[in-house]
Design an enzyme around this catalytic site. Structure first.
Site, PDB file in Angstrom:
ATOM      1  N   ASP A  25       0.686  -1.271   0.062  1.00  0.00           N
ATOM      2  CA  ASP A  25       0.064  -0.049  -0.065  1.00  0.00           C
ATOM      3  C   ASP A  25       0.986   1.126   0.242  1.00  0.00           C
ATOM      4  O   ASP A  25       1.801   1.392   1.102  1.00  0.00           O
ATOM      5  CB  ASP A  25      -0.769  -0.115   1.289  1.00  0.00           C
ATOM      6  CG  ASP A  25      -1.774   1.137   1.092  1.00  0.00           C
ATOM      7  OD1 ASP A  25      -3.066   1.081   0.657  1.00  0.00           O
ATOM      8  OD2 ASP A  25      -1.555   2.231   1.852  1.00  0.00           O
ATOM      9  N   LYS A  59      -3.036   5.886  -4.234  1.00  0.00           N
ATOM     10  CA  LYS A  59      -4.069   6.754  -4.198  1.00  0.00           C
ATOM     11  C   LYS A  59      -4.000   7.984  -4.727  1.00  0.00           C
ATOM     12  O   LYS A  59      -2.728   8.646  -5.001  1.00  0.00           O
ATOM     13  CB  LYS A  59      -4.212   7.076  -2.410  1.00  0.00           C
ATOM     14  CG  LYS A  59      -4.007   5.694  -1.596  1.00  0.00           C
ATOM     15  CD  LYS A  59      -3.915   6.127  -0.128  1.00  0.00           C
ATOM     16  CE  LYS A  59      -3.497   4.755   0.703  1.00  0.00           C
ATOM     17  NZ  LYS A  59      -2.134   4.281   0.662  1.00  0.00           N
TER      18      LYS A  59
END
Length: 259
Positions: A25, A59
Site C-alpha cells: 500500500d 491513492k
C-alpha cells in the site's frame, strides 16, 4: 509504505516481498513510489514473484481530485513505479469517481476503491445513477479500540472489502500522542490473550482483524517486525478471544486529522 524514508524504502520493500508480503500500500504523497517500484521490479526479475503475485495500491491525493488531474496523477505514479498498472487506485472523496472509472477502462488500474467513507457516503455512491464500477474496498482506521463493526457489516452486505489502516493503534512517537488516549498494545485484554497464545499483542490485534474478514495493512520498516508480522498465520483466536476483543471497543480514533 507511508512514512518509510526514501533511503529505506527500496531495501525494506525487497525484504518484505522476500519474507512473503504481497500486498503493498503506497501513494504519490509518500514520495517513495520510485524506490518501491524498483524493489518490486527487482523481485520480479530475480524470480521471487511474478507481477500478478503483487497487489499494489496507490491513492489520489486531495490536490488531484479535479477530474482532469486524476489520470495524470495515476500516470505519474506509474512512471515512478515503472509498472504498467496498479491493482487498486483509491480516492478519499467521491468527486473524482467518474475519472477513476475511466482509469480502469484504460487499464491503468485493475480496480477502484475509497477511503474514510462512512456507510451513508458508500450508499450514495452505490445508488449513483450510471455507476459503472462500485468500489471494491473502503480503507478506514480500524483496530480493537475502533472496530468499525457496523461499517464492516454494511461493507460485507455489499461485497465491499474493509481495509484497516492503523490496525495497531497509533505508532507515532509518544510525544505526539494525547496523554489521555490509551495505548492499544498495552491493553490488558490484548496482553492476556497474547500471553495465552505465546504471541505479541500486535499479532493478536492483526489476527483479530483477519478472522473478522478485514484486510490489514501492517506498516513497518523494521525488518524484525516485518518478519514477525508474518507469524499472524501461525495461530488462531478462539470465539471467546474474539468476543473479548470485541468488548474493548471504545470508538477511539488515533487519526482524527485524516477525517
Amino acid at each position: 509504505m507511508g512514512q518509510v524514508p526514501k533511503s529505506e524504502a527500496l531495501e525494506v520493500t525487497k525484504f518484505a516481498i522476500e519474507v512473503g508480503f504481497r500486498h503493498i500500500d503506497c501513494a504519490h504523497l509518500y514520495q517513495n513510489e520510485e524506490q518501491v517500484g524498483q524493489a518490486i521490479r527487482s523481485k520480479i526479475e530475480d524470480g521471487t514473484v511474478k507481477r500478478e503475485d503483487i497487489f499494489y495500491t496507490s491513492k489520489v491525493w486531495s490536490t488531484f481530485l479535479r477530474p482532469e488531474l486524476v489520470r495524470p496523477a495515476l500516470e505519474k505514479s506509474l512512471k515512478d513505479l515503472q509498472l504498467e498498472y496498479v491493482d487498486l487506485y483509491i480516492i478519499h472523496q467521491p468527486v473524482a469517481l467518474v475519472a477513476l472509472e475511466k482509469c480502469k477502462d484504460a487499464g491503468l488500474t485493475k480496480s477502484i476503491g475509497v477511503s474514510n467513507f462512512n456507510h451513508k457516503q458508500l450508499e450514495k455512491i452505490l445508488n449513483k445513477p450510471g455507476l459503472k464500477y462500485k468500489p471494491v474496498c473502503n480503507q478506514v482506521e480500524c483496530h480493537p479500540y475502533l472496530n468499525q463493526s457496523k461499517l464492516l457489516e454494511f461493507c460485507k452486505s455489499h461485497d465491499i472489502v474493509l481495509v484497516a489502516y492503523g490496525a495497531l493503534g497509533s505508532q507515532r512517537s509518544l510525544q505526539w500522542l494525547d496523554p489521555n488516549v490509551p495505548f492499544l498494545l498495552e491493553d490488558p485484554v490484548l496482553s492476556a490473550i497474547a500471553k495465552k497464545h505465546k504471541q505479541t499483542p500486535a499479532l493478536v490485534a492483526l489476527r483479530y482483524q483477519m478472522q473478522r474478514g478485514v484486510v490489514v495493512l501492517a506498516k513497518s520498516y523494521n525488518k524484525k517486525r516485518i518478519k514477525e508480522n508474518m507469524q499472524v498465520f501461525g495461530f488462531e483466536l478462539t470465539p471467546e478471544d474474539m468476543e473479548a476483543i470485541d468488548g474493548i471497543n471504545r470508538n477511539i480514533r488515533y487519526y482524527e486529522y485524516l477525517m
